[in-house]
Design an enzyme around this catalytic site. Structure first.
Site, mmCIF file in Angstrom:
data_model
loop_
_atom_site.group_PDB
_atom_site.id
_atom_site.type_symbol
_atom_site.label_atom_id
_atom_site.label_comp_id
_atom_site.label_asym_id
_atom_site.label_seq_id
_atom_site.Cartn_x
_atom_site.Cartn_y
_atom_site.Cartn_z
ATOM 1 N N LYS A 187 1.093 -0.731 0.206
ATOM 2 C CA LYS A 187 -0.090 -0.080 0.091
ATOM 3 C C LYS A 187 0.599 1.138 0.266
ATOM 4 O O LYS A 187 2.088 0.809 0.773
ATOM 5 C CB LYS A 187 -0.938 0.287 1.089
ATOM 6 N N SER A 215 -9.104 1.487 2.891
ATOM 7 C CA SER A 215 -8.731 2.890 2.530
ATOM 8 C C SER A 215 -7.737 1.676 1.786
ATOM 9 O O SER A 215 -7.502 1.987 0.655
ATOM 10 C CB SER A 215 -8.212 3.323 3.727
ATOM 11 N N SER A 274 -9.639 -1.120 7.152
ATOM 12 C CA SER A 274 -8.873 -1.111 5.735
ATOM 13 C C SER A 274 -7.994 -2.545 5.667
ATOM 14 O O SER A 274 -8.083 -1.749 4.445
ATOM 15 C CB SER A 274 -7.404 0.552 5.995
#
Ligand code: GLN
Length: 462
Positions: free
Chosen positions: A63, A138, A162
């Site tokens: 990420k 997210s 997330s």
């Protein structure tokens, strides 16, 4: 395993897969040359007969909040556009040491704030199963990367769900270990007392192996636990009978999709038929978890994000400013997206004089109550079962103008971050709308081996 397949072949085939799924926008950047180079040296290592790492040739994506030295990292924000990481996150060091190949950085919600991956400076991410739907957030790009075989494992961050929420929306495994199990050194902070690195994988076995590589104490992160890291991948058992609790208020919640509630209840019966115990327990504070989470995390975020001011690094607004204040203001107004600004303001508000006790202190007290509840439940049960999200992946744009509706997507995930326990979600069911959904297992602090064993049992119990 086919011994003729080289790391170079593997990287090439994953690069192709990334290329053919470009429309999903799961990657901000692909480290094509680096990955190929690393593959060449790993292949040479294998030919030389050297002992290979636990993740030799495993294709990993990260990420865009995790630092990989010499590579850009931006938290999907304009404010960090073109910023290059000057050191490796501890987990990146560990991955590389074990022979993993980092193939690129995944798109996500800006500063990991969001539940749908619609808040990125680099554009929205789409769900690979249905491109009209969100992948969750997210860590949406990391979830889609594993979902569509663009990486074998991906690493995200889980502050309030997330990793688990997008894993559920994408039909894969999402693991958030105990707070402190994996070092946060090199992770761009959102809310430091909640943040934890999480793992996306196709199976519990894969997630367990990745966890055992990246977990552990770290001199650079005093909140990383000193507890020894078990060899999760070899210690999972699948023949025990467990005592599961579920929160009555969670299963009966008005916001939970009816079809999902029915499937999950039915599955509880399957578990019972297989010799496990599944019992309802009261949890009056469920509806308090989201407000508590949003008060505390925005407070922490407002402080963590104060460093992005256009002075030392990152974006700086251009213009003739007559004060430093004016430069800060313009830089932060242009550099941060709407949701991040909203949270900084909310966080500054709950911390401000006159409101501090009413919001921040109150939320701290609720957090303590939640810990007490957790302790009590775990005196009698091995784990807590729950839905991961109240609905399946929603349509792009459906909730982007309604923050409260968006925050409700975190109903079942924020609890484990508030109390620091590990949680994992596995995909089990398919909704009549065609989307996958699964079950979340929340375990005891630092008992990932037990929790992952339960997950493996559930993986194979149908
Ligand atoms: N959706 C939650 C939020 O927006 C969780 C985010 C996260 O875990 N990083 O805060």
């Amino acid at each position: 395993m086919n011994n003729n397949i080289t790391c170079v072949d593997t990287v090439k085939s994953y690069l192709q897969q990334i290329e053919s799924n470009k429309h999903l926008n799961a990657f901000i950047e692909v480290f094509e040359q680096d990955a190929l180079q690393l593959a060449v040296s790993l292949d040479a290592e294998r030919l030389s007969g050297k002992k290979l790492g636990k993740l030799h040739g495993v294709i990993v994506s990260i990420k865009d909040v995790i630092c990989y030295k010499g590579h850009q990292v931006s938290a999907a924000s304009k404010i960090l556009e073109n910023y290059t990481a000057v050191y490796n996150a501890t987990l990146v060091e560990k991955l590389l040491q074990e022979g993993a190949i980092i193939i690129g950085r995944n798109n996500c919600d800006e500063f990991a704030m969001g539940s749908s991956s619609e808040n990125s400076f680099y554009g929205i991410i789409k769900n690979g199963i249905d491109v009209t739907r969100v992948p969750g957030g997210s860590s949406g790009g990391s979830a889609v990367a594993v979902q569509m075989n663009m990486s074998m494992i991906s690493l995200g961050s889980d502050t309030g769900g997330s990793v688990r929420q997008p894993a559920d929306f994408c039909g894969i495994v999402g693991l958030k270990p105990t707070y402190g199990r994996i070092s946060r050194y090199g992770l761009i902070a959102y809310a430091s007392s909640f943040d934890q690195i999480g793992i996306f994988a196709q199976s519990i076995d894969d997630a367990s192996l990745a966890l055992e590589v990246i977990a552990g104490a770290d001199d650079f992160d005093s909140t990383a636990s000193q507890q020894e890291v078990p060899s999760y991948s070899t210690q999972l058992s699948s023949d025990k009978k467990y005592k599961f609790a579920y929160f009555k208020q969670a299963i009966e919640h008005a916001g939970l999709d009816k079809e999902m509630a029915a499937a999950i209840k039915k599955y509880f019966e399957v578990l019972t038929q297989n010799g496990h115990t599944v019992e309802a327990v009261e949890f009056d504070l469920l509806d308090e978890t989201i407000p508590t989470y949003y008060v505390l995390t925005t407070a922490e975020a407002s402080s963590n994000l104060a460093r992005f001011d256009g002075v030392k690094y990152g974006y700086r607004a251009t213009g003739n400013f007559d004060s430093l204040q004016a430069m800060y203001k313009q830089t932060r107004s242009e550099g941060f997206g709407k949701e991040v600004q909203r949270r900084i303001m909310l966080g500054a508000y709950v911390l401000s004089e006159g409101y501090f006790d009413a919001y921040f202190t109150k939320a701290q007290q609720v957090r303590q109550l939640l810990s007490n509840t957790t302790k009590k439940v775990f005196e009698q049960y091995d784990a807590i079962l729950s839905p991961t999200v109240p609905t399946t992946a929603f349509k792009i744009g459906e909730k982007s103008n309604d923050s409260v509706a968006m925050y409700l997507a975190d109903l079942y995930t924020v609890f484990s971050n508030l109390v620091g326990i590990p949680a994992v979600c596995i995909s089990k069911f398919k909704h009549s709308n065609g989307m996958p959904f699964g079950l979340q297992i929340m375990g005891k602090h630092y008992q990932e081996t037990e929790m992952l064993s339960m997950a493996k049992t559930i993986e194979s119990t149908n």
